[in-house]
Every structure is written in structure tokens, then in C-alpha cells.
Write a protein that holds these residues in place. Structure first.
Motif: not given
Lengths: 409, 637
Positions: A9-10, A13-14, A17-18, A20-22, A24-26, A29
Motif C-alpha cells: 500500500i505504501l 501511495g508513493i 503521490a508521484i 499527483f506531483a507530476s 500538478s507541476q507549475t 502559462e
């Protein structure tokens, strides 16, 4: 044994998260060209008529659309002073002004801005002493040559419409306009496939013959249409080899002596290329006729074009502004024996002495020398180019009391 | 039309005092209800509760609430009350949409922005009742959680808390920013209200879950009881947040902007927060931390990543020796972040809650208590539960099923004396919630904005009683219109420039909306605008304006002009409309007023029509005000 599913599960989860991180990068514009970007066409211009010289350019806070107003200036014939005819306009001019004229009258259209969706028109036949109203119940397009007046007082206008811009025509008084043609119908005309027009960019008259200028998506072609009395006909032309890879817009059409000059424009991120195509016949030019094309003028793509003004005896002034705030003025002119058919490039671009910083318009003066209209918020300084010293001399200063914020909704 | 907020300053005195007045009114009603409940409580104590002895409870085997659940319930109950009090701040009625809701949604996907836009609109349209309802709902939920310690009321309170928390999370916090770019744990991800929801769910779960999760597979994966499961989920969350924090593309390693590199998110956030008014001790703390972050962002981020990872792993694995150090470390990290980055969440700007760190700490402590106390209590509590279960099997609830309600109630109270207290407390809390929510929901269902917004900008309508000056003009169709020809009609008369680019189109829209609002009354009403531009006076301009503003379909709309300038000029002077050319490049200036003229030809009210900020909220509020006045004058005998 018990730890295994926990670590499973861990790991999940990672991974989540990864991901999600990739996701939601900025992101950078996307930059779209704004009305003030170097890609927009300048609206400042002037016209010389037998009844005087007219000029339109912005004043006020030039960086703020709410506080930037366009002013209508007039110089009577045989006079050196200019007057601001703001009272005659009688509405806010944040959207810009468009002027056109023929031998009998001068017409000024107030481009819509903010919540105004139609185009008020005023016209004069007596050097600005009295004015009458016309009305274009559509939104005049934001191009330098979006309004034109023919010799018999008929008029053409390019207007913005939801499905692409359209051309409207007026046959009397400038208050009754009828739909003439739109891009879709232009595309269906014979010969249009050579150009494959994407946008209507200019209208003009050669005598009483209506002309439409367009963007061509076919490289090496420029798109013009003429009205033959009953229908529009394609009348564009091929460009010489040095322009054969460029996609060309028609941005200015000017009647000169017995012919016409068409200012052509190509833009890329790095470069703006201008050229002038000319023809001698003002009445019956057609696709088969040979157009003469000038040398090209290349301007750094980062520069911003400030004005494209026709010169009274033929040619154009092109003023651009560099990133550092300086200005560069070019003059396109033909030799005296011009407007004959030819194959070799004709006409030359000349670099003139840079006008003062803040110049918003260059006007063809009475002695065929340019006048620079320098604006500093509400102050106007008019400079004339000294023929002998090649320096700019101040000839008039005036102050226009503009109400800042008066158009701020 | 720009913006969905009202466009007023957040400290507008009229709105703020009306909001406080609204709170006071509702507060007095609530006090009255609480007074009745107190009297009822005294009656019950006198007649029922004295008959029960403490030994009855023991005999029934009613166990005490488990410590972890109690901490969670009381903690989040207090947080809700605190949040409710924050909602009563003066800046809430006007500041919530522009300073809280819209900034939270700024970087979110368009569908989230639409959702938030919808809520902002409702809030801006009704800046008194909707904010007041939020105050009472949150205070009510808080009090409910505090007063109902166990039983069905407690679970209802927890479910209500969960539902409201979910609404706040989705609509108020834009889903805590989970869909937006650049969010991180330090800024409050995944949103404080989501933690309120989680807490609500934990409280709502059966109490024996704190001792042993009966679902075997669930328990196998997430620990043997709720405390353990909470810590494991938090551990996983901390590890995920550490990963986000460490991700190179997110800029968390950057400090102040330099050499073309944008500043790091923490630095930029602190810069933004420096502009919000706050107490000196906070601003100085933020300033010094910002200075430190400018030069040591990399080290700070490394520390946060390592700390989050270590804490996360420890919470996940839960080695007995390291549980307490991990808890202490997590609490210290949360408090440091809360003070140095989150600005305590409520002291700077328009704060609505203390942000995510306090709820996180509460969950951590709850989880820790869950694993540390459940072992020591397991024997007794299991016995207790067993006894309670046994007693429940013979509970009077079933045996009284055929009895009267009062007998059943009496039996229930005798069986569990605190039930009366919990019930009355819950009823009181529910009353608080309903007293706030019902008017708020009623207001929110009204599509027209409260007229107070227009009054806050333009002042109240001025009542007058004077004969309306006669006029003789032509309308947009070229027909003659005089005041005499309109006798018997109620008239709203204003002045509009037919080539105006800003305010006149807005005023025209306000008139159009007002006409829609008065409905069938529009047959008795005429809306008139007299042209105020001295150059463009021909009727083709009036037609173009009507077309542009979609006024051509309104049968009682008249846009008037003169056959000559003289006629127009006369109307302007008679009605006090000051028309003048402005000095340079701008519009013709004219008065922005409207006269409400009664059927007998007398002016009844003069109102200021200046659309101020030109927002939709204002337009709707003004049209509501205009419609109210027209109805009032038209229905006057």
C-alpha cells in the motif's frame, strides 16, 4: 508476512503521490498576443486631402486601455497649426478612431470599446465646421484600413462578426449599410483557391471600384478582390521569389496618382517583413495583370509597429518602437516615373532620422516632409523634420485635458 | 459585466452594521430557544433525574466515552465554534467571495472555478443572510458535537459535521486545492475542511471501532483499531506530501527569485502574506522567516522532506518505541509550519479557520491515544461493551415499543440520565443550525440580489412629492411621447447616452432586469430613458442602442429623443440632467439619476442610477430596488 501488504500500500501511495506531483507541476502559462503586442497592427494614421490633413493617434495613459483615448487632429490647408476635434467625436474613443476621405468629405468612425457594440460615424464636407452622423450598426474591425470611402460617396467597412469578419457596404449617407460579402463567400469565388483567404483585413476604393484585402494562407500570394459592379472578383497576385515562402497579409491599400499601392505584411516570431505591391491601372486591374513588388523591409519581430501612414504623393511611413523605447522611422517611396509595369523590384525603403521618443504618429506634412506627433500622457508635441539638418524641430506644443478614469467601468 | 463580487469595500458600514444587526436578531431568537430548553431541563431534572441513582448507570453497564473519541469530538467541536465566530467578522459579508473563495479557486480547473463562482454569486447577492447562516450553522455544529457525547445524537452531530465539512471543503476551499497547481502540505493541502470531514466520519463510526475494527480485511490492512488506522493513513499522507515537497519541477527548492529563476512557493507565499494586515509579532516572524527562506530554501525544504518522510514511515509502521517521538516530532513540525508559513490561518486577512495544522494535530493525538489507550482499556472496555450490549438487548427501547411516548421517554431517561441532557443539547444545537440555515437557504433561492448592495453604493432612494415636468419627445420608433400621454402609468425615467461605452449600457440592463422582476405589473409601468448625447440624437442611434442592450422585446420600454436639440435640451433642464462635453477624449457627461413618477404625474422617488463598480451583483440589487419602488408606487392608492 504482515508487513508485506502494508509496504504494498505504501508503494501504491508513493506512486499516486508521484503521479499527483507530476500532474500538478507549475506549467508555463501560454502567452497570447495582446492588443499591444508586436503582432498587432497599428491604428495610428493620417490622411492628406485637399481640405487639410487629418491624423488619429492615442493619448493619455498609453499602457492602460481605460485611460487611453484616441484624438482626432486636423490641420487646415495652408496652416501650420493643428486642432484637436475631440468635441465633435462626443463619445469615449478608447477603441480607436478610423479615418477615410474622398475628394468631397472626410469620415471618422469611432471604434467600439467596452460595452458599445456598434460604430458611431461622423463626417464633414466643410473642413470640420459642421458634422453629420452616420451609423454602422456593427463592430468595425481593428485594422488600419477597415473603413473606406469611394469617389461617389459609397463606403465599405470590415466588421467583426461571430463567424469571421465581414464586409458591409453603404450607398448613401453612411447610416444604411448592407451586407456585401464574408470570408466564406470570398473563399468560394473563382481564383480564391490560389490564395485560400483566412481573414479579411482591409478595404479600399480605387476611384469608385471597391477593393478587399485578405490574409492568404498560400505562401507567395497576396489576396485582393475587386468589385466589378455586380460581384466580387479575385485580383490578387504572385510575389517574387524572395517572398515566395511568406504568408502575406494586406494591411494597407492606397490610391496614388493613377494607380494603387498595397502594403503587404508577413509576421513571424523573429521578424516582420513589409513590402509594397503596386500597379498602374486604377480601374480594371485583375489577377492576370502584373504587379510590381518593392524591395522588402525586415524589422525585428520584437519591435512594435506604431503607425503605417500613407504619404501624400505615394508611399508609406512605417514607424516602429524598439524594446528600449526608441523609435525607427522608414519611408517607402517610388521613383517619380513609377507605377509602370516591371519585373525588377521597384521603390525603395529609406531609413529616416529617428523621431523623438514617444512619437505615436508620423504625418506627411505640407512640404512632403514628415511630422512626428510625440505624446507624453496629455501633452502633444509636433516635430517637423528639417530638410537640411535632418534633425527634428519642435513646431507646436499643446495640452489636452484628458479625464483619466472616465472610461473605467 | 466585470466580476461577481459586489465591488464594494469590505468595510462598507451599511452592510457591516446590517450584517451584525442580522446576527443580533438571530442571536436573540436563539437565546429565547435556549431559555426554553433550560426550563425544560430544569423540569426534567426535578421530575425524573432525581429519581435515578448513580448506581443505575453502573447497573446498566454504560461505559464512558473512549478518550481518543472524546478528544476528537471536543477538539473539532471547539474548532467549529471558533470557525463560526470567525465567520462573524466584519469583513465576511463582502470579503468572502473576493478574498477567500475566488483566490482559493484561482489555479483550479475550470469546473472547480464554475462551482466556486456559483457560491460566490449567491454570497454576493445576499451578503446578510447567507454569511449569517454560515455563522450559526458552524456554531450549531460545534455545540452539537460538544453537547452530544455519545449515542445516536452524537452520531447525527458527527454526520452533520461531515456533510457540512464536505460542503465547505468543496465550495469554500475549492477542494483544498488538490486540483490546483503548486499546492503543498505547508500551504494547507489537502484542505482543513477535509480533515473536519475525516474527524466527523471517525466520530460517527461505532465506538467499539476504537478498540477493534470488526471488518477483518479492513483491519488487516489498516491496523487493528481506529487509532492505528488513523496513524497509518496519516503516515501515508505524510510520505505523499514529502514526495510532493521533494518533486523538482514544483519549485519547492527555490528561495528568492534570482537569475531568471522564479521564487520558491514558500517565498512567494510569504511575500503575498506580507501585504495582509496582521499583528506585529506575526508579521515580524514571517519577515524573519522569509529572509531565512530567501537564502536557505534548499536546506529548509530538505529538512521538511526528511521530517515528513521519517514521521510518515514511523506512523505507517508504528514501532512501539518510536510512536511517541514521531507524534512529538509531527506536532512540533505542524506548529512550526502553522506559525511561520500559515500565518496561524486566521489572523492575516479574512481568515475563516486556523488552517490545516490544528486539525492535523488533533488527528495525530487522537490516533496516538487510540493505540496507547486501547490496550490498557481493552479488558475493561470490552467488558463494558459486552455489558452494554447485553443491557441493550434488554433495553427499555424495545420493551416500551407498545407504550406511550411519554412512558418510553421516561423509561429512556431513567435508563440513561445523561440522555436527557444530550437530547436537549442536540435540540438546542439543531435549533441554532435551523435558525441560521432556513433564512439563508430562502435567500439563496432568490435570484435577485439584496437591494442593500445598491443602497450601499448609491444611498437610499430619496422620497419626494412634486409634479413631474412635462415633455414632448419622440421614441425609438419615431412616435410622439409626452408625459400627458402616459397619465395613469407608473414611470421610471432616466437619462442615457446612446453611444456610451460604460455606465449607460449597465443602467439599461438594470432597467431590463427590473421589468422582468415586476412581472405582470409591467402593464401598468413604463420604463423611459431620455437620450443624453447632444450629437447622436437621431432615432437610428436609439434603435442601435436598444438592439445592443436587447431592449427591443420589452413593450413598455421607451428610448426618447428630441425632434430638435431644443426639445431635448428643455427636457434635460426640466429634470435637472446636466449634460456637458468633457474636456478630452471621453464621453459626454450627464447626470445618473432616475425619477419614479406616479400614475398621477407626480415624482415619488429620485434614485441614483450610478452603477458603481458595474458588477452583476450591483445590477441585480439595483433592479430589485427599482422593482420594489415601482411596485410600491404603482400599488399606492
Amino acid at each position: 508476512m504482515k508487513l508485506a501488504p502494508k509496504f504494498f500500500i505504501l508503494a501504491i501511495g508513493i506512486v499516486i503521490a508521484i503521479s499527483f506531483a507530476s500532474c500538478s507541476q507549475t506549467h508555463k502559462e501560454t502567452q497570447f498576443p495582446t492588443a499591444d503586442s508586436n503582432l498587432s497592427l497599428p491604428l495610428s494614421t493620417s490622411i492628406n486631402t485637399s481640405q487639410g490633413t487629418w491624423a488619429v493617434f492615442p493619448m493619455g495613459d498609453l499602457s492602460n486601455h481605460f485611460n487611453r483615448f484616441w484624438q482626432l487632429f486636423y490641420q487646415p490647408p495652408n496652416s501650420s497649426s493643428w486642432t484637436n476635434l475631440v468635441k465633435e467625436v462626443a463619445t469615449a474613443t478608447n477603441g480607436g478612431l478610423s479615418i477615410t476621405s474622398n475628394s468631397t468629405q472626410t469620415v471618422v468612425a469611432i471604434r467600439p470599446s467596452f460595452y458599445l457594440q456598434f460604430t458611431p460615424i461622423i463626417s464633414t464636407r466643410d473642413q470640420g465646421s459642421t458634422w453629420s452622423n452616420g451609423l454602422l450598426d456593427h463592430k468595425l474591425a481593428t485594422y488600419p484600413n477597415s473603413l473606406a470611402l469611394g469617389s461617389n460617396n459609397e463606403a465599405l467597412a470590415v466588421v467583426d462578426a461571430p463567424g469571421g469578419n465581414q464586409v458591409y457596404a453603404s450607398t448613401r449617407n453612411l447610416d444604411t449599410w448592407k451586407f456585401s460579402i464574408d470570408l466564406k463567400k470570398l473563399k468560394q469565388l473563382r481564383g480564391s483557391r490560389l490564395c485560400q483567404p483566412t481573414k479579411i483585413t482591409a478595404v479600399s476604393y480605387l476611384g469608385d471600384t471597391g477593393i478587399i484585402g485578405v490574409d492568404c494562407s498560400t505562401p507567395g500570394m497576396f489576396g485582393l478582390y475587386r468589385y466589378n459592379g455586380s460581384a466580387w472578383q479575385f485580383s490578387g497576385g504572385h510575389l517574387p521569389s524572395d517572398l515566395s515562402n511568406f504568408r502575406i497579409s494586406v494591411v494597407g491599400i492606397d490610391t496614388v496618382r493613377s494607380g494603387a499601392e498595397v502594403l503587404l505584411d508577413n509576421r513571424s516570431r523573429n521578424q516582420v517583413t513589409l513590402a509594397v505591391a503596386s500597379i498602374e491601372s486604377s480601374q480594371n486591374f485583375a489577377y492576370s495583370m502584373k504587379w510590381t513588388t518593392s524591395h522588402i523591409l525586415s524589422i525585428n519581430g520584437k519591435a512594435r509597429l506604431i503607425c503605417l501612414s500613407p504619404i501624400s504623393n505615394g508611399g508609406f511611413y512605417v514607424l516602429d518602437s524598439t524594446r528600449s523605447g526608441g523609435t525607427t522611422l522608414y519611408q517607402f517611396s517610388m521613383p517619380n516615373s513609377t507605377l509602370t509595369k516591371g519585373i525588377a523590384p521597384l521603390g525603395t525603403w529609406t531609413f529616416l532620422s529617428s523621431p523623438p521618443i514617444g512619437t505615436q504618429d508620423v504625418v506627411s506634412g505640407s512640404n512632403s516632409l514628415p511630422l512626428a506627433m510625440q505624446v507624453n500622457k496629455t501633452s502633444l508635441s509636433i516635430w517637423s523634420l528639417n530638410q537640411t539638418t535632418r534633425k527634428w524641430d519642435l513646431s507646436q506644443s499643446s495640452h489636452v485635458s484628458i479625464q483619466f478614469g472616465s472610461s473605467n467601468p | 459585466m466585470p466580476g461577481m463580487s459586489s465591488g464594494l469595500r469590505t468595510n462598507n458600514q451599511l452592510i457591516v452594521s446590517a450584517f451584525h444587526h442580522q446576527l443580533l436578531n438571530q442571536g436573540l431568537i436563539i437565546l429565547f430557544v435556549l431559555l426554553i430548553l433550560t426550563v425544560l431541563w430544569s423540569y426534567l431534572r426535578l421530575h425524573f433525574l432525581q429519581q435515578t441513582s448513580p448506581s443505575t448507570q453502573e447497573a446498566l453497564g454504560l461505559h464512558r466515552e473512549f478518550i481518543a473519541r472524546r478528544v476528537l469530538r471536543i477538539g473539532f467541536g471547539l474548532l467549529w465554534i471558533f470557525d463560526g465566530i470567525l465567520q462573524a467578522q466584519s469583513s465576511m459579508p463582502l470579503g468572502m467571495p473576493s478574498q477567500v473563495l475566488q483566490p482559493a479557486a484561482q489555479n483550479s480547473p475550470i469546473w472547480v472555478q464554475h462551482l466556486v463562482h456559483f457560491v460566490s454569486t449567491i454570497w454576493s447577492y445576499h451578503p446578510l443572510l447567507v454569511p449569517a447562516s454560515v455563522v450559526w450553522i458552524q456554531v450549531g455544529i460545534g455545540l452539537w458535537l460538544l453537547s452530544a457525547s455519545r449515542g445516536i445524537w452524537s452520531r447525527y452531530a458527527a454526520i452533520t459535521s461531515t456533510v457540512w465539512g464536505a460542503l465547505v471543503w468543496a465550495l469554500g476551499e475549492s477542494f483544498g486545492g488538490i486540483f490546483s497547481r503548486g499546492q503543498s502540505w505547508t500551504f494547507g493541502l489537502p484542505g482543513a475542511a477535509l480533515l473536519y470531514c475525516i474527524a466527523g466520519v471517525l466520530i460517527a463510526l461505532p465506538e467499539n471501532f476504537w478498540h477493534n475494527i470488526p471488518l477483518r480485511r479492513f483491519g488487516y490492512l489498516l491496523g487493528r483499531n481506529l487509532g492505528s488506522a488513523v496513524l497509518q493513513v496519516l503516515g501515508l499522507f505524510f510520505i505523499a506530501m514529502a514526495t510532493l515537497q521533494a518533486w523538482p519541477g514544483r519549485g519547492s527548492w527555490n528561495g528568492s527569485p534570482h537569475n531568471g529563476h522564479p521564487g520558491g512557493p514558500i517565498y512567494l507565499m510569504l511575500t503575498q502574506m506580507a501585504h495582509t494586515p496582521q499583528p506585529h509579532f506575526l508579521s515580524s516572524t514571517l519577515a524573519s522567516f522569509q529572509g531565512f527562506d530567501a537564502n536557505h530554501a534548499w536546506e529548509i525544504n530538505l529538512f521538511v522532506v526528511i521530517a515528513l518522510s521519517l514521521i510518515g514511515l514511523t506512523l505507517w509502521i508504528q514501532p512501539p518505541k518510536f510512536n511517541r517521538p514521531a507524534l512529538v516530532g509531527a506536532v512540533v513540525l505542524c506548529i512550526a509550519t502553522w506559525i511561520s508559513i500559515q500565518d496561524l490561518g486566521f489572523l492575516g486577512g479574512t481568515g475563516t479557520d486556523p488552517n490545516s495544522m490544528i486539525p492535523t494535530i488533533l488527528l495525530l493525538v487522537t490516533g496516538y491515544l487510540g493505540i496507547s489507550k486501547s490496550a490498557t482499556l481493552s479488558d475493561t472496555s470490552t467488558t463494558g461493551i459486552a455489558t452494554a450490549t447485553a443491557s441493550n438487548s434488554t433495553t427499555p427501547d424495545t420493551s416500551y415499543s407498545h407504550s406511550s411516548i411519554s412512558t418510553r421517554l421516561k423509561g429512556r431517561i431513567l435508563a440513561d440520565p445523561s440522555y436527557a441532557r444530550r437530547t436537549l443539547g442536540s435540540i438546542g444545537a439543531l435549533c441554532i443550525i435551523l435558525i441560521g440555515a432556513v433564512p439563508g437557504v430562502a435567500a439563496a433561492s432568490n435570484p435577485n440580489a439584496n437591494p442593500i448592495v445598491a443602497q450601499a453604493i448609491n444611498g437610499a432612494p430619496q422620497p419626494v412629492s412634486s409634479p413631474a415636468p412635462a415633455f414632448d419627445l419622440i421614441d425609438q420608433n419615431g412616435r410622439s411621447v409626452s408625459l400627458a400621454s402616459l397619465r395613469g402609468k407608473t414611470i421610471a425615467l432616466t437619462f442615457l447616452d446612446d453611444v456610451c461605452v460604460t455606465t449607460c449600457p449597465l443602467i439599461a440592463q438594470e432597467f431590463r432586469l427590473a421589468d422582468q422582476e415586476i412581472g405582470t405589473l409591467s402593464r401598468k409601468v413604463v420604463l423611459i430613458a431620455i437620450n443624453s448625447n447632444p450629437r447622436f440624437i437621431t432615432i437610428n442611434y436609439l434603435e442601435a442602442f436598444d438592439q445592443q442592450e436587447q431592449l427591443t422585446t420589452i413593450p413598455n420600454w421607451l428610448f426618447l429623443t428630441g425632434r430638435s436639440m431644443k426639445q431635448l435640451d428643455s427636457a434635460w433642464k426640466d429634470y435637472g440632467d446636466l449634460v456637458q462635453y468633457l474636456p478630452g477624449g471621453s464621453m459626454v457627461d450627464h447626470s445618473e439619476i432616475a425619477d419614479i413618477i406616479g400614475p398621477q404625474g407626480r415624482i415619488r422617488y429620485i434614485i441614483n442610477t450610478d452603477p458603481g463598480p458595474g458588477t452583476r451583483v450591483f445590477a441585480s440589487s439595483f433592479s430589485n430596488q427599482l422593482a420594489n419602488l415601482l411596485e410600491k408606487v404603482a400599488n399606492r392608492k
